[in-house]
Design a protein around this motif. Structure first.
Motif, PDB file in Angstrom:
ATOM      1  N   UNK A 298      14.335   1.490 -39.743  1.00 26.68           N
ATOM      2  CA  UNK A 298      14.084   1.253 -41.163  1.00 26.68           C
ATOM      3  C   UNK A 298      14.789   2.302 -42.016  1.00 26.68           C
ATOM      4  N   UNK A 299      15.726   1.858 -42.829  1.00 31.34           N
ATOM      5  CA  UNK A 299      16.442   2.763 -43.715  1.00 31.34           C
ATOM      6  C   UNK A 299      15.749   2.817 -45.069  1.00 31.34           C
ATOM      7  N   UNK A 300      15.882   3.932 -45.753  1.00 31.70           N
ATOM      8  CA  UNK A 300      15.311   4.060 -47.086  1.00 31.70           C
ATOM      9  C   UNK A 300      16.107   3.200 -48.069  1.00 31.70           C
ATOM     10  N   UNK A 301      15.450   2.302 -48.807  1.00 27.89           N
ATOM     11  CA  UNK A 301      16.173   1.481 -49.792  1.00 27.89           C
ATOM     12  C   UNK A 301      16.880   2.352 -50.831  1.00 27.89           C
ATOM     13  N   UNK A 302      18.056   1.929 -51.247  1.00 27.64           N
ATOM     14  CA  UNK A 302      18.833   2.705 -52.217  1.00 27.64           C
ATOM     15  C   UNK A 302      18.078   2.913 -53.516  1.00 27.64           C
ATOM     16  N   UNK A 303      17.217   1.963 -53.860  1.00 21.52           N
ATOM     17  CA  UNK A 303      16.453   2.065 -55.102  1.00 21.52           C
ATOM     18  C   UNK A 303      15.519   3.270 -55.119  1.00 21.52           C
ATOM     19  N   UNK A 304      15.244   3.849 -53.941  1.00 20.86           N
ATOM     20  CA  UNK A 304      14.280   4.940 -53.843  1.00 20.86           C
ATOM     21  C   UNK A 304      14.926   6.284 -53.502  1.00 20.86           C
ATOM     22  N   UNK A 305      16.236   6.331 -53.520  1.00 21.64           N
ATOM     23  CA  UNK A 305      16.924   7.560 -53.117  1.00 21.64           C
ATOM     24  C   UNK A 305      16.638   8.731 -54.045  1.00 21.64           C
ATOM     25  N   UNK A 306      16.193   8.455 -55.263  1.00 23.25           N
ATOM     26  CA  UNK A 306      15.851   9.535 -56.188  1.00 23.25           C
ATOM     27  C   UNK A 306      14.448  10.091 -55.932  1.00 23.25           C
ATOM     28  N   UNK A 307      13.694   9.405 -55.079  1.00 22.86           N
ATOM     29  CA  UNK A 307      12.313   9.812 -54.812  1.00 22.86           C
ATOM     30  C   UNK A 307      12.168  10.624 -53.532  1.00 22.86           C
ATOM     31  N   UNK A 308      13.081  10.420 -52.584  1.00 24.87           N
ATOM     32  CA  UNK A 308      12.992  11.090 -51.285  1.00 24.87           C
ATOM     33  C   UNK A 308      14.344  11.667 -50.893  1.00 24.87           C
TER      34      UNK A 308
END
Length: 202
Positions: free
Chosen positions: A177-187
């Protein structure tokens, strides 16, 4: 209820012990949420690894809350009393097994020690309600669950996890499971060879 087993995806669990726990040890208590715990091998495995890494005194300050959408067996003897048949504990390294399991009264079954068993509590919970079970987690572990959701659901659940973590808290996911690009500013990624992330403070 998803299938799992003791010491599954050991690499990710070891990365948690190596990178997340040393940072979190500055806190008096560490609260952990294992979302999608199935029949208990994953949170109990994490508990054993943490106990090995930090010792008896500090381990008392770690509380693991394990949840699953299927509550049919969550409060059965196998989980609450930590009793498992021989075939389910054979993957556990012998030195670890010898420390944290004892023979049960039922032939061919083994029971976790009270120290490990009492560090984990269980409850039924549906992630898609987007209602967190708490707001003070130093670590959230969610593996073999997100792949069952669509992309929008995954993003919303991960946002809920972000809000449930303390500043600088950690999120660990299934290796696939990869981190969605939409959440890259959160993690922010912690390592390159595991899905381990740290919450970026707002």
């Amino acid at each position: 209820m998803a299938f799992t087993y003791f010491f599954r995806d050991l690499q990710t669990l070891q990365m948690i012990c190596d990178h997340a726990i040393p940072t979190l040890r500055s806190r008096r208590y560490i609260n952990v949420w294992d979302a999608g715990c199935a029949m208990g091998p994953e949170p109990y495995t994490l508990a054993m690894l943490l106990r090995e890494g930090i010792g008896h005194m500090y381990f008392r300050n770690i509380k693991i809350k394990a949840t699953d959408i299927d509550g049919s067996n969550l409060f059965d003897k196998i989980i609450l009393e930590g009793i498992y048949p021989k075939e389910q504990v054979e993957r556990i390294p012998k030195d670890v097994f010898g420390k944290y399991f004892v023979n049960d009264n039922k032939e061919g079954h083994f029971r976790l020690t009270d120290e490990i068993r009492k560090s984990v509590t269980y409850q039924k919970h549906d992630l898609l309600t987007l209602k967190s079970i708490g707001k003070d987690f130093g670590l959230i572990l969610c593996k073999n669950v997100l792949l069952h959701f669509n992309e929008v659901q995954r993003i919303e659940v991960l946002r809920m996890f972000h809000e449930s973590l303390i500043d600088g808290g950690y999120l660990a996911m299934e290796q696939t499971q990869k981190l969605p690009k939409e959440l890259e500013a959160l993690f922010e990624p912690v390592v390159s060879n595991a899905q381990l992330y740290r919450k970026i403070s707002s």
